[in-house]
Write a protein that holds these residues in place. Sequence first.
Motif, mmCIF file in Angstrom:
data_model
loop_
_atom_site.group_PDB
_atom_site.id
_atom_site.type_symbol
_atom_site.label_atom_id
_atom_site.label_comp_id
_atom_site.label_asym_id
_atom_site.label_seq_id
_atom_site.Cartn_x
_atom_site.Cartn_y
_atom_site.Cartn_z
ATOM 1 N N PHE A 172 1.228 -1.457 -0.048
ATOM 2 C CA PHE A 172 0.300 -0.211 -0.221
ATOM 3 C C PHE A 172 1.021 1.254 -0.137
ATOM 4 C CE2 PHE A 172 -2.975 2.806 2.016
ATOM 5 C CZ PHE A 172 -4.411 2.677 1.208
ATOM 6 N N PHE A 174 1.536 5.370 -2.094
ATOM 7 C CA PHE A 174 0.843 6.565 -3.182
ATOM 8 C C PHE A 174 1.589 7.611 -1.778
ATOM 9 C CE2 PHE A 174 -2.466 3.208 -2.119
ATOM 10 C CZ PHE A 174 -2.692 2.709 -3.257
ATOM 11 N N LYS A 180 -3.777 16.968 -3.335
ATOM 12 C CA LYS A 180 -3.952 15.552 -2.385
ATOM 13 C C LYS A 180 -4.558 14.351 -2.627
ATOM 14 C CE LYS A 180 -3.861 18.535 1.604
ATOM 15 N NZ LYS A 180 -4.088 18.734 3.084
ATOM 16 N N SER A 181 -4.534 14.193 -4.057
ATOM 17 C CA SER A 181 -5.054 13.043 -4.423
ATOM 18 C C SER A 181 -3.745 12.326 -4.667
ATOM 19 C CB SER A 181 -5.428 13.183 -5.781
ATOM 20 O OG SER A 181 -4.763 13.746 -7.348
ATOM 21 N N TRP A 182 -3.952 10.401 -5.116
ATOM 22 C CA TRP A 182 -2.433 9.683 -5.109
ATOM 23 C C TRP A 182 -1.823 9.591 -6.074
ATOM 24 C CZ3 TRP A 182 -1.203 10.078 0.592
ATOM 25 C CH2 TRP A 182 -1.907 9.759 1.990
ATOM 26 N N GLN A 226 -3.023 -9.900 7.824
ATOM 27 C CA GLN A 226 -2.562 -8.786 6.836
ATOM 28 C C GLN A 226 -0.744 -8.330 7.207
ATOM 29 O OE1 GLN A 226 -2.622 -6.886 4.042
ATOM 30 N NE2 GLN A 226 -1.499 -5.201 4.191
ATOM 31 N N GLU B 198 -8.282 2.004 -5.901
ATOM 32 C CA GLU B 198 -6.922 0.622 -6.054
ATOM 33 C C GLU B 198 -7.761 0.243 -4.231
ATOM 34 O OE1 GLU B 198 -3.091 1.053 -6.894
ATOM 35 O OE2 GLU B 198 -2.587 -0.975 -5.577
ATOM 36 N N LYS B 220 -8.057 4.839 -2.195
ATOM 37 C CA LYS B 220 -7.233 3.448 -2.210
ATOM 38 C C LYS B 220 -7.617 3.111 -0.717
ATOM 39 C CE LYS B 220 -5.119 6.116 -5.432
ATOM 40 N NZ LYS B 220 -5.012 5.289 -6.199
ATOM 41 N N LEU B 221 -7.799 1.375 -1.073
ATOM 42 C CA LEU B 221 -8.070 0.560 -0.044
ATOM 43 C C LEU B 221 -6.718 -0.349 0.394
ATOM 44 C CD1 LEU B 221 -12.464 0.310 0.132
ATOM 45 C CD2 LEU B 221 -10.628 2.083 1.045
ATOM 46 N N ASP B 222 -6.489 -0.951 1.715
ATOM 47 C CA ASP B 222 -6.103 -1.449 1.379
ATOM 48 C C ASP B 222 -6.077 -3.104 1.885
ATOM 49 O OD1 ASP B 222 -3.303 -2.898 2.161
ATOM 50 O OD2 ASP B 222 -2.468 -1.657 4.146
ATOM 51 N N HIS B 236 -10.758 10.016 -2.939
ATOM 52 C CA HIS B 236 -9.146 10.224 -2.731
ATOM 53 C C HIS B 236 -9.044 10.040 -1.032
ATOM 54 C CE1 HIS B 236 -8.663 12.035 -6.545
ATOM 55 N NE2 HIS B 236 -9.317 13.148 -6.258
ATOM 56 N N ALA B 238 -7.971 6.950 2.075
ATOM 57 C CA ALA B 238 -7.286 5.932 2.093
ATOM 58 C C ALA B 238 -7.480 5.284 3.341
ATOM 59 C CB ALA B 238 -5.608 6.537 1.710
ATOM 60 N N MET B 239 -7.281 3.873 3.043
ATOM 61 C CA MET B 239 -8.143 3.389 4.115
ATOM 62 C C MET B 239 -7.042 2.044 4.500
ATOM 63 S SD MET B 239 -12.202 2.985 4.838
ATOM 64 C CE MET B 239 -11.869 2.458 6.039
ATOM 65 N N ALA B 240 -6.032 1.889 5.431
ATOM 66 C CA ALA B 240 -4.920 0.850 6.079
ATOM 67 C C ALA B 240 -5.967 -0.543 6.319
ATOM 68 C CB ALA B 240 -4.410 1.224 7.387
ATOM 69 N N GLY B 241 -5.358 -1.124 6.078
ATOM 70 C CA GLY B 241 -5.236 -3.356 6.818
ATOM 71 C C GLY B 241 -6.539 -3.334 7.490
ATOM 72 N N TYR B 254 -11.034 13.436 1.046
ATOM 73 C CA TYR B 254 -10.158 13.403 1.602
ATOM 74 C C TYR B 254 -9.450 13.087 2.841
ATOM 75 C CZ TYR B 254 -9.014 16.359 -2.571
ATOM 76 O OH TYR B 254 -9.725 16.329 -3.344
ATOM 77 N N ILE B 275 -8.223 9.359 10.827
ATOM 78 C CA ILE B 275 -8.749 7.887 12.084
ATOM 79 C C ILE B 275 -7.243 7.533 11.986
ATOM 80 C CG2 ILE B 275 -10.140 6.390 12.677
ATOM 81 C CD1 ILE B 275 -11.714 8.932 12.544
#
Lengths: 334, 334, 334
Positions: A172, A174, A180-182, A226, B198, B220-222, B236, B238-241, B254, B275
């Motif tokens: 993961f 980016f 602020k887009s990736w 994960q 993604e 973007k999703l992990d 835009h 994004a979230m982690a696993g 964002y 978060i």
Amino acid sequence: MKITLGDITQALGGTLRGNSELHIKRISPLASAKAGEVSFLSHAKYAQQLSQTQASCVILTPDSASGVQDWLSQGRAWIETDAPYLYFAKLTQWWKQKHAGALKAGVHPSAVIDPSAQIDPTASVGALCFVAAGARIGAHTHLAARVTVGEGCTIGQRCILHSGVVIGADGFGFAPRADKSWEKIEQLGAVRVGDDVEIGANTCIDRGALDDTIIEDGVKLDNLIQIGHNVKIGKHTAMAGNAGVAGSATIGAYCSVGGGAVILGHLTIADHVHISASTTVTRSITEPGLYTGMFPIDTNADWEKNAVTLRQLHKLRERIRELEKRLPPAPEST
Amino acid sequence: MKITLGDITQALGGTLRGNSELHIKRISPLASAKAGEVSFLSHAKYAQQLSQTQASCVILTPDSASGVQDWLSQGRAWIETDAPYLYFAKLTQWWKQKHAGALKAGVHPSAVIDPSAQIDPTASVGALCFVAAGARIGAHTHLAARVTVGEGCTIGQRCILHSGVVIGADGFGFAPRADKSWEKIEQLGAVRVGDDVEIGANTCIDRGALDDTIIEDGVKLDNLIQIGHNVKIGKHTAMAGNAGVAGSATIGAYCSVGGGAVILGHLTIADHVHISASTTVTRSITEPGLYTGMFPIDTNADWEKNAVTLRQLHKLRERIRELEKRLPPAPEST
Amino acid sequence: MKITLGDITQALGGTLRGNSELHIKRISPLASAKAGEVSFLSHAKYAQQLSQTQASCVILTPDSASGVQDWLSQGRAWIETDAPYLYFAKLTQWWKQKHAGALKAGVHPSAVIDPSAQIDPTASVGALCFVAAGARIGAHTHLAARVTVGEGCTIGQRCILHSGVVIGADGFGFAPRADKSWEKIEQLGAVRVGDDVEIGANTCIDRGALDDTIIEDGVKLDNLIQIGHNVKIGKHTAMAGNAGVAGSATIGAYCSVGGGAVILGHLTIADHVHISASTTVTRSITEPGLYTGMFPIDTNADWEKNAVTLRQLHKLRERIRELEKRLPPAPEST
């Protein structure tokens, strides 16, 4: 298939006390074992169960055998060994091989294997697996059904990858653009899994960004874990289900990580560190030991009161400080 | 394949200082880069690594270039750009395309595609994927091996869905019967995924109950993330696993959500909210900012003492209140 | 397809007030429903939405009907029933069957079914599923695409297993060797899933070590849930996404488990116990009720202050004790 106690001790050793011709139909937990079944006493604290079990044979230490001396007259038996739990583990392996046979080597016709992947002829690749270009699967390794091994990733010898495992999806990564887009960082590393590693169902190990993600020999991962890019997990470390390790964390050897625990990125964890379930590791850990951070469960009513107060905890501390200032000094003890 | 610094700056821009004929064999992290390798300085705080790296070329800001002026005399080089990390990201993309070529459009013969699904001819669908009736896959989108896109779901352009992703399983909806068993609520909505999204390995996005679940552009999703029915995630974000979002939550644009975080259902989260990992969001958040709720890790021994006390926290507060009442008023400060 | 209110009440009952010939194009949430759409009022607390909805028909209780008496004159309608939410659930089922038809029985040609597996002729097995030797799939059960059912596991009647589900991977069992590496304990049990069970996408249920893992009738599991070996889940219990249950835990009937909750191994949880999201169950629970253990979310700045203090909580308690000792006894109330 007829299995006798003699068959078992001939294959696995240990000292048999009792009739070697006794037939064994099943391996069972001590509490529920019945006549014709073999069980084990893994720890002296279960000795109470030993006195009540109906098992025809129990695997135990010579010390624990004092509690079953009258079994001989009942036509029952026991196997003495210094490590009954380990003996039991080997017995399950022997039992499975006896009944199911050894795993058949070869690739299931429904699996999709890139022509440039190298599958050891002794490996077993299950139905509907996908092994990508340049991947390598070591000797005697078993991929259960529906496993993905991505491009250029290597799996060592005698590994087991359970159904749904994904090795080598992109990490993961980016970079933020000005708006602020990736912008995607292509993940150019791979995953290297050592020997004797077991990986649970639907667990994911991402490929590295530049270097490889590394899982050392003997690591055991449960389901739905994960592992982020460029993580390194040291040998014989075990992790329970739903745990997560963020990118570039380095976990030592002989560690354990409880279910649902989260290890943040770029941390280093020493060997022999044990993380409790549901604990979030937010800093590197340099000393072996057991570490925990988990909100204690309570009735919802009590939890609510404590949680509300917790949000004022810092102010409570200040009120205590204030009280301490306002009190005269404590009288000296005499 | 021979790649020179000149090739790189010709493709990606930036100001090259040094020999454009210098061969580059690999992109490497600053700390481990060796001669013949290119690296990057993403932030001035890593300037110490810059002074120690063996890299033949580093991507950095004009400001940071003051630290490497003596490199020219050593036959080394650097590339100046205002956004080195973004430059690095684009370099990884260029590098991958150079070495692996562009992704081949088309559907792998082992994939199962419903005749009524629409796959853009420029899209790439990997081995053993399943694309159901009425689903649509946009231009230049890539489904890795073993991905499911359910009935009527749409995936935009230039998306990447990693192995094991499940789009459009039923949302978790049941009505209680009088006997406390459950009556299924059929999930009649779908999932709509925007462009440039993604989605990580084994992540699940459920279809809506009546309306659709919506993932906006650039999200973007992990891996191993659960997105419940009728969730909406703004562009835009994004979230982690291992994160989870319960049904009908609306997350702004964002935002970022850390690993293992949980967002409860029917909440609304504003744009630009961040978060922390392992945090549970139990109420709507209307103000941008960083929010956290995570039990701090400690040695197990210290944690146990604090956890026990935590369960009496409300009573401790009452004891402090009582103490305050019993003390005479604080003397006025003069 | 033309659907009228009369079609609906003829199929599902309830008392229709208004024109039975009215066409219904869609089922919609109360807040967003438009003319030509049917909605429902699940609870009196949403009565405000009732007064504002544009729906042509609403399903509600006879009590709530007082608020819509003027609809008749507007050409609008309502359906009275004692359980509107349950009626809505059945309506979604009827609606889906009307539009999509009943699920087609049979095995997709791309699925891989061991010759010794037993698939009921009324069951439906999706694309790219794998059903192993000796597994049994009951009547009217539906396996979505890409599901694994392992050797010897049984799935009851009318179950739904969503895409990516893995039933019967090995439980996580290892015995420590003297050198602290791990000896595998072969998992000789299976998984038995009862009737009317729904299992969410990418959820895993491991086979038992010696006995079976058991999921009783009517259990509903959301996505990405981990169920360890030898777990038993009582009938009609529901668990939300990302939850995890460690080995040999016994969960009662009619329980609910929130998203991201973790239940440790070898615990027993009574019937009618409800566990909040993100809560870790560390001890057996014998009384019905709602239980919680979750760090409250806050701004990061406030969280940091409270978290730091929390790590000294035990010492704070000692300081309060000390203060109490140093104060004279409270005056008696008169």
